[in-house]
Enzyme design. Structure first.
Site, PDB file in Angstrom:
ATOM      1  CB  SER A 161     -45.431  11.309 -49.152  1.00 47.41           C
ATOM      2  OG  SER A 161     -44.904  10.243 -48.384  1.00 47.41           O
ATOM      3  CE  LYS A 162     -46.954   4.112 -49.344  1.00 46.97           C
ATOM      4  NZ  LYS A 162     -46.561   3.331 -50.551  1.00 46.97           N
TER       5      LYS A 162
ATOM      6  N   PRO B  39     -44.392  13.280 -42.617  1.00 48.57           N
ATOM      7  CG  PRO B  39     -42.398  14.461 -42.924  1.00 48.57           C
ATOM      8  CD  PRO B  39     -43.211  13.771 -41.876  1.00 48.57           C
ATOM      9  CE1 TYR B  40     -43.871   5.308 -46.055  1.00 48.89           C
ATOM     10  CE2 TYR B  40     -45.242   5.048 -44.102  1.00 48.89           C
ATOM     11  CZ  TYR B  40     -44.723   4.544 -45.287  1.00 48.89           C
ATOM     12  OH  TYR B  40     -45.087   3.285 -45.698  1.00 48.89           O
ATOM     13  CB  VAL B  41     -48.585   9.714 -42.588  1.00 45.78           C
ATOM     14  CG1 VAL B  41     -50.108   9.636 -42.659  1.00 45.78           C
ATOM     15  CG2 VAL B  41     -48.049   8.744 -41.539  1.00 45.78           C
TER      16      VAL B  41
END
Length: 320
Positions: free
Chosen positions: A143-144, A139-141
């Site tokens: 979204s960024k 999710p972090y990847v």
């Protein structure tokens, strides 16, 4: 000297950036979500402006009168649902872009990450031509990557430039090193596949140098990787970082295949059952701790005149 607006000013990178901007004579306004954050940016010499990335009208008022803006705020890797990462990193970035354009900001410099091109494969001498991965399982990847695309697409009446550091470290770190120390002390850390793969790193002062150069010289609509300039063995740099805190690196290691299975099962369970916190091993942590990530910074060197200003030896000495 310019009036500069900063998000994430109470964080690791943001606080170092504010210090550099103030030192060079700029007037700095910094978004602050809490009293604690406001107090920290005030102590750094910036004017805290209470607000939130979810409030477009408030952002427009906060950024008004600024010629330059730096977007450092983000939900970082760790616990959080995909929806939370999207709201903070994607919607928040879109809101800032709209506010900056409406307020007449000349240039927006976005703090991204090398993770935007990750999706479970080694990155070997990767450069800016690698595709973004908003489809990533992490999710972090995702979204960024989506946030970075918004910033690049916004280039036009508002100039936008993106800087991608890898593995930010240094004195004042409030996330990576403290978490690492806690994991080792609690027996929750193990090398994946031995940890001998190569990785690039970026000392926080080198990251700030890249951001400042991007603000001054970056081509609008472009992205730039910045690192310390020389890859190192992942196990070696983590062992050195732990040693600065008086902590001995563990010796136990987990086979890559086992780690991959643990991450896949954990991510599926946590997402499907909407469990609180983070799984024992998530996709991003597994990739960072087991896969090579070496980066070609030729573009930053050539177009920005970027050169690392802090060596690994100097940074480790500061941590000690």
């Amino acid at each position: 000297m310019a009036t500069v607006f900063v998000t994430g000013g109470s964080g690791f990178v943001g606080s170092r950036l504010i210090t550099r901007l103030i030192k060079e004579g700029h007037s700095v306004r910094a978004l602050a979500r809490s009293d604690a954050a406001a107090g920290k940016v005030k102590d750094l010499g910036a004017l805290p402006v209470r607000g939130d990335l979810a409030d477009v009208a408030g952002l427009r008022a906060a950024v008004a009168g600024s010629e330059l803006a730096f977007h450092s705020a983000a939900r970082t890797a760790g616990p959080g649902t995909r929806e939370q990462f999207w709201a903070d990193n994607v919607d928040g970035t879109a809101n800032l872009v709209r506010a900056a354009r409406a307020a007449g900001v000349r240039r927006l410099v976005h703090v991204s990450t090398e993770a935007v091109v990750m999706n479970g494969r080694p990155l070997v001498n990767v450069d800016e031509s690698a595709p973004l991965r908003p489809d990533s399982r992490a999710p972090y990847v995702a979204s960024k990557a989506a946030a970075e695309q918004i910033v690049i697409d916004a280039n036009g009446s508002l100039e936008t430039v993106v800087v991608r550091p890898r593995f930010i470290w240094g004195a004042g770190d409030t996330s990576l090193l403290p978490v690492l120390v806690d994991m080792v002390n609690s027996g929750r850390f193990a090398w994946v596949g031995g940890g001998r793969h190569l990785t690039d790193t970026a000392h926080v002062d080198n990251v700030v140098e890249g951001l400042m150069l991007a603000a001054e010289r970056g081509r609008p609509g472009q992205t730039y990787f910045v690192t310390d300039g020389e890859p190192v063995a992942f196990r070696d740099i983590l062992t050195e970082l732990l040693a600065t805190q008086g902590v001995s690196a563990p010796t136990k290691s987990l086979p890559y295949g086992v780690a991959r299975t643990v991450a896949a099962v954990g991510e599926t369970l946590w997402r499907g059952l909407r469990l609180k916190g983070a799984p024992p091993l998530d996709y991003l942590s597994m990739w960072v701790t087991s896969l090579e990530c070496t980066i070609d910074i030729t573009k930053a060197r050539t177009e920005l005149g970027y050169q690392p200003i802090k060596t690994q030896k100097e940074g480790l000495a500061e941590l000690r």
